[in-house]
Design a protein around this motif. Structure first.
Motif, PDB file in Angstrom:
ATOM      1  N   GLN A  58       0.846  -1.194   0.000  1.00  0.00           N
ATOM      2  CA  GLN A  58       0.000   0.000   0.000  1.00  0.00           C
ATOM      3  C   GLN A  58       0.881   1.243   0.000  1.00  0.00           C
ATOM      4  O   GLN A  58       1.978   1.234   0.555  1.00  0.00           O
ATOM      5  CB  GLN A  58      -0.888   0.019   1.246  1.00  0.00           C
ATOM      6  N   VAL A  59       0.355   2.333  -0.592  1.00  0.00           N
ATOM      7  CA  VAL A  59       1.017   3.635  -0.541  1.00  0.00           C
ATOM      8  C   VAL A  59      -0.038   4.670  -0.182  1.00  0.00           C
ATOM      9  O   VAL A  59      -1.117   4.713  -0.776  1.00  0.00           O
ATOM     10  CB  VAL A  59       1.665   4.002  -1.897  1.00  0.00           C
ATOM     11  N   ASP A  60       0.266   5.515   0.818  1.00  0.00           N
ATOM     12  CA  ASP A  60      -0.575   6.660   1.174  1.00  0.00           C
ATOM     13  C   ASP A  60       0.155   7.922   0.745  1.00  0.00           C
ATOM     14  O   ASP A  60       1.378   8.024   0.931  1.00  0.00           O
ATOM     15  CB  ASP A  60      -0.830   6.703   2.678  1.00  0.00           C
ATOM     16  N   ALA A  61      -0.598   8.890   0.181  1.00  0.00           N
ATOM     17  CA  ALA A  61       0.037  10.101  -0.341  1.00  0.00           C
ATOM     18  C   ALA A  61      -0.834  11.326  -0.092  1.00  0.00           C
ATOM     19  O   ALA A  61      -2.057  11.219   0.049  1.00  0.00           O
ATOM     20  CB  ALA A  61       0.314   9.934  -1.833  1.00  0.00           C
ATOM     21  N   PRO A  62      -0.214  12.525  -0.083  1.00  0.00           N
ATOM     22  CA  PRO A  62      -0.928  13.770   0.173  1.00  0.00           C
ATOM     23  C   PRO A  62      -1.416  14.445  -1.112  1.00  0.00           C
ATOM     24  O   PRO A  62      -0.689  15.202  -1.738  1.00  0.00           O
ATOM     25  CB  PRO A  62       0.134  14.628   0.869  1.00  0.00           C
ATOM     26  N   GLY A  63      -2.641  14.187  -1.506  1.00  0.00           N
ATOM     27  CA  GLY A  63      -3.200  14.827  -2.694  1.00  0.00           C
ATOM     28  C   GLY A  63      -3.665  16.243  -2.396  1.00  0.00           C
ATOM     29  O   GLY A  63      -3.952  16.582  -1.237  1.00  0.00           O
ATOM     30  N   VAL A  64      -3.767  17.070  -3.412  1.00  0.00           N
ATOM     31  CA  VAL A  64      -4.233  18.448  -3.212  1.00  0.00           C
ATOM     32  C   VAL A  64      -5.692  18.486  -2.762  1.00  0.00           C
ATOM     33  O   VAL A  64      -6.121  19.451  -2.145  1.00  0.00           O
ATOM     34  CB  VAL A  64      -4.044  19.326  -4.472  1.00  0.00           C
ATOM     35  N   GLU A  65      -6.449  17.431  -3.064  1.00  0.00           N
ATOM     36  CA  GLU A  65      -7.853  17.365  -2.659  1.00  0.00           C
ATOM     37  C   GLU A  65      -8.048  16.489  -1.426  1.00  0.00           C
ATOM     38  O   GLU A  65      -9.172  16.178  -1.052  1.00  0.00           O
ATOM     39  CB  GLU A  65      -8.709  16.858  -3.811  1.00  0.00           C
ATOM     40  N   THR A  69      -3.718  12.772  -9.980  1.00  0.00           N
ATOM     41  CA  THR A  69      -3.948  13.934  -9.137  1.00  0.00           C
ATOM     42  C   THR A  69      -2.643  14.662  -8.870  1.00  0.00           C
ATOM     43  O   THR A  69      -1.563  14.070  -8.959  1.00  0.00           O
ATOM     44  CB  THR A  69      -4.613  13.526  -7.794  1.00  0.00           C
ATOM     45  N   ALA A  70      -2.749  15.920  -8.536  1.00  0.00           N
ATOM     46  CA  ALA A  70      -1.592  16.713  -8.107  1.00  0.00           C
ATOM     47  C   ALA A  70      -1.344  16.439  -6.624  1.00  0.00           C
ATOM     48  O   ALA A  70      -2.274  16.101  -5.873  1.00  0.00           O
ATOM     49  CB  ALA A  70      -1.838  18.189  -8.340  1.00  0.00           C
ATOM     50  N   LEU A  71      -0.099  16.591  -6.212  1.00  0.00           N
ATOM     51  CA  LEU A  71       0.282  16.383  -4.818  1.00  0.00           C
ATOM     52  C   LEU A  71       0.588  17.713  -4.148  1.00  0.00           C
ATOM     53  O   LEU A  71       1.059  18.639  -4.788  1.00  0.00           O
ATOM     54  CB  LEU A  71       1.520  15.489  -4.720  1.00  0.00           C
ATOM     55  N   ARG A  72       0.331  17.750  -2.851  1.00  0.00           N
ATOM     56  CA  ARG A  72       0.754  18.891  -2.035  1.00  0.00           C
ATOM     57  C   ARG A  72       1.947  18.429  -1.204  1.00  0.00           C
ATOM     58  O   ARG A  72       2.305  17.249  -1.207  1.00  0.00           O
ATOM     59  CB  ARG A  72      -0.387  19.372  -1.153  1.00  0.00           C
ATOM     60  N   GLU A  73       2.551  19.331  -0.482  1.00  0.00           N
ATOM     61  CA  GLU A  73       3.660  18.975   0.404  1.00  0.00           C
ATOM     62  C   GLU A  73       3.156  18.057   1.508  1.00  0.00           C
ATOM     63  O   GLU A  73       2.084  18.272   2.068  1.00  0.00           O
ATOM     64  CB  GLU A  73       4.257  20.240   1.013  1.00  0.00           C
ATOM     65  N   GLY A  74       3.906  17.011   1.788  1.00  0.00           N
ATOM     66  CA  GLY A  74       3.523  16.085   2.849  1.00  0.00           C
ATOM     67  C   GLY A  74       4.297  14.790   2.767  1.00  0.00           C
ATOM     68  O   GLY A  74       5.316  14.700   2.078  1.00  0.00           O
ATOM     69  N   LEU A  75       3.801  13.777   3.463  1.00  0.00           N
ATOM     70  CA  LEU A  75       4.495  12.493   3.541  1.00  0.00           C
ATOM     71  C   LEU A  75       3.837  11.453   2.641  1.00  0.00           C
ATOM     72  O   LEU A  75       2.625  11.287   2.659  1.00  0.00           O
ATOM     73  CB  LEU A  75       4.490  11.962   4.975  1.00  0.00           C
ATOM     74  N   VAL A  76       4.675  10.742   1.894  1.00  0.00           N
ATOM     75  CA  VAL A  76       4.262   9.541   1.174  1.00  0.00           C
ATOM     76  C   VAL A  76       4.709   8.377   2.046  1.00  0.00           C
ATOM     77  O   VAL A  76       5.884   8.282   2.415  1.00  0.00           O
ATOM     78  CB  VAL A  76       4.914   9.464  -0.222  1.00  0.00           C
ATOM     79  N   THR A  77       3.760   7.516   2.402  1.00  0.00           N
ATOM     80  CA  THR A  77       4.058   6.381   3.271  1.00  0.00           C
ATOM     81  C   THR A  77       3.903   5.088   2.474  1.00  0.00           C
ATOM     82  O   THR A  77       2.856   4.863   1.869  1.00  0.00           O
ATOM     83  CB  THR A  77       3.128   6.367   4.497  1.00  0.00           C
ATOM     84  N   VAL A  78       4.955   4.280   2.486  1.00  0.00           N
ATOM     85  CA  VAL A  78       4.990   3.019   1.751  1.00  0.00           C
ATOM     86  C   VAL A  78       4.936   1.882   2.759  1.00  0.00           C
ATOM     87  O   VAL A  78       5.769   1.810   3.666  1.00  0.00           O
ATOM     88  CB  VAL A  78       6.284   2.913   0.905  1.00  0.00           C
ATOM     89  N   TYR A  79       3.935   1.000   2.602  1.00  0.00           N
ATOM     90  CA  TYR A  79       3.776  -0.163   3.480  1.00  0.00           C
ATOM     91  C   TYR A  79       4.123  -1.416   2.698  1.00  0.00           C
ATOM     92  O   TYR A  79       3.630  -1.620   1.589  1.00  0.00           O
ATOM     93  CB  TYR A  79       2.332  -0.274   3.962  1.00  0.00           C
ATOM     94  N   ASN A  80       4.969  -2.256   3.296  1.00  0.00           N
ATOM     95  CA  ASN A  80       5.324  -3.514   2.664  1.00  0.00           C
ATOM     96  C   ASN A  80       5.625  -4.533   3.749  1.00  0.00           C
ATOM     97  O   ASN A  80       6.608  -4.376   4.490  1.00  0.00           O
ATOM     98  CB  ASN A  80       6.515  -3.352   1.722  1.00  0.00           C
ATOM     99  N   GLY A  81       4.783  -5.562   3.839  1.00  0.00           N
ATOM    100  CA  GLY A  81       4.944  -6.520   4.927  1.00  0.00           C
ATOM    101  C   GLY A  81       4.761  -5.779   6.239  1.00  0.00           C
ATOM    102  O   GLY A  81       3.816  -5.039   6.411  1.00  0.00           O
ATOM    103  N   GLY A  82       5.676  -5.930   7.146  1.00  0.00           N
ATOM    104  CA  GLY A  82       5.606  -5.236   8.425  1.00  0.00           C
ATOM    105  C   GLY A  82       6.400  -3.942   8.456  1.00  0.00           C
ATOM    106  O   GLY A  82       6.555  -3.346   9.514  1.00  0.00           O
ATOM    107  N   THR A  83       6.906  -3.500   7.304  1.00  0.00           N
ATOM    108  CA  THR A  83       7.736  -2.298   7.290  1.00  0.00           C
ATOM    109  C   THR A  83       6.980  -1.092   6.743  1.00  0.00           C
ATOM    110  O   THR A  83       6.037  -1.230   5.965  1.00  0.00           O
ATOM    111  CB  THR A  83       9.021  -2.492   6.458  1.00  0.00           C
ATOM    112  N   LYS A  84       7.429   0.081   7.170  1.00  0.00           N
ATOM    113  CA  LYS A  84       6.852   1.342   6.717  1.00  0.00           C
ATOM    114  C   LYS A  84       8.004   2.301   6.425  1.00  0.00           C
ATOM    115  O   LYS A  84       8.881   2.486   7.272  1.00  0.00           O
ATOM    116  CB  LYS A  84       5.945   1.910   7.808  1.00  0.00           C
TER     117      LYS A  84
END
Length: 89
Positions: free
Chosen positions: A23-30, A44-59
């Motif tokens: 999974q990937v979580d990202a900061p969209g402008v909306e 979509t366009a992105l705003r400033e923020g954190l992109v979080t990548v989940y893989n197995g038990g790691t982030k």
């Protein structure tokens, strides 16, 4: 076994991350959004923020400053104006 999401995070300087993830979580402008395998296509366009990548038990987190996210049949590609890994400390 559930499928994996093909994810690439690219900045003007280099490819920051590429690989198969859960999974990937990202900061969209909306608003923030999450992408799982087989997600419906969108861009979509992105705003400033954190992109979080989940893989197995790691982030892993990346600080991004602007750019675009493209979800299609191949996976998720984020083209960021700037992207740096956030090191836990």
């Amino acid at each position: 076994m559930a499928g994996k999401l093909n994810f690439s995070l690219v900045s003007p300087e280099r490819e920051v991350f590429t690989g198969l993830v859960d999974q990937v979580d990202a900061p969209g402008v909306e608003g923030d959004f999450g992408v799982l395998p087989d997600h419906a296509p969108f861009m979509t366009a992105l705003r400033e923020g954190l992109v979080t990548v989940y893989n197995g038990g790691t982030k892993i987190q990346y600080d991004v400053h602007g750019g675009f996210a493209d979800v299609n049949g191949e996976g998720l590609t984020i083209l960021a104006e700037q992207a740096t890994e956030v090191v836990a400390g």
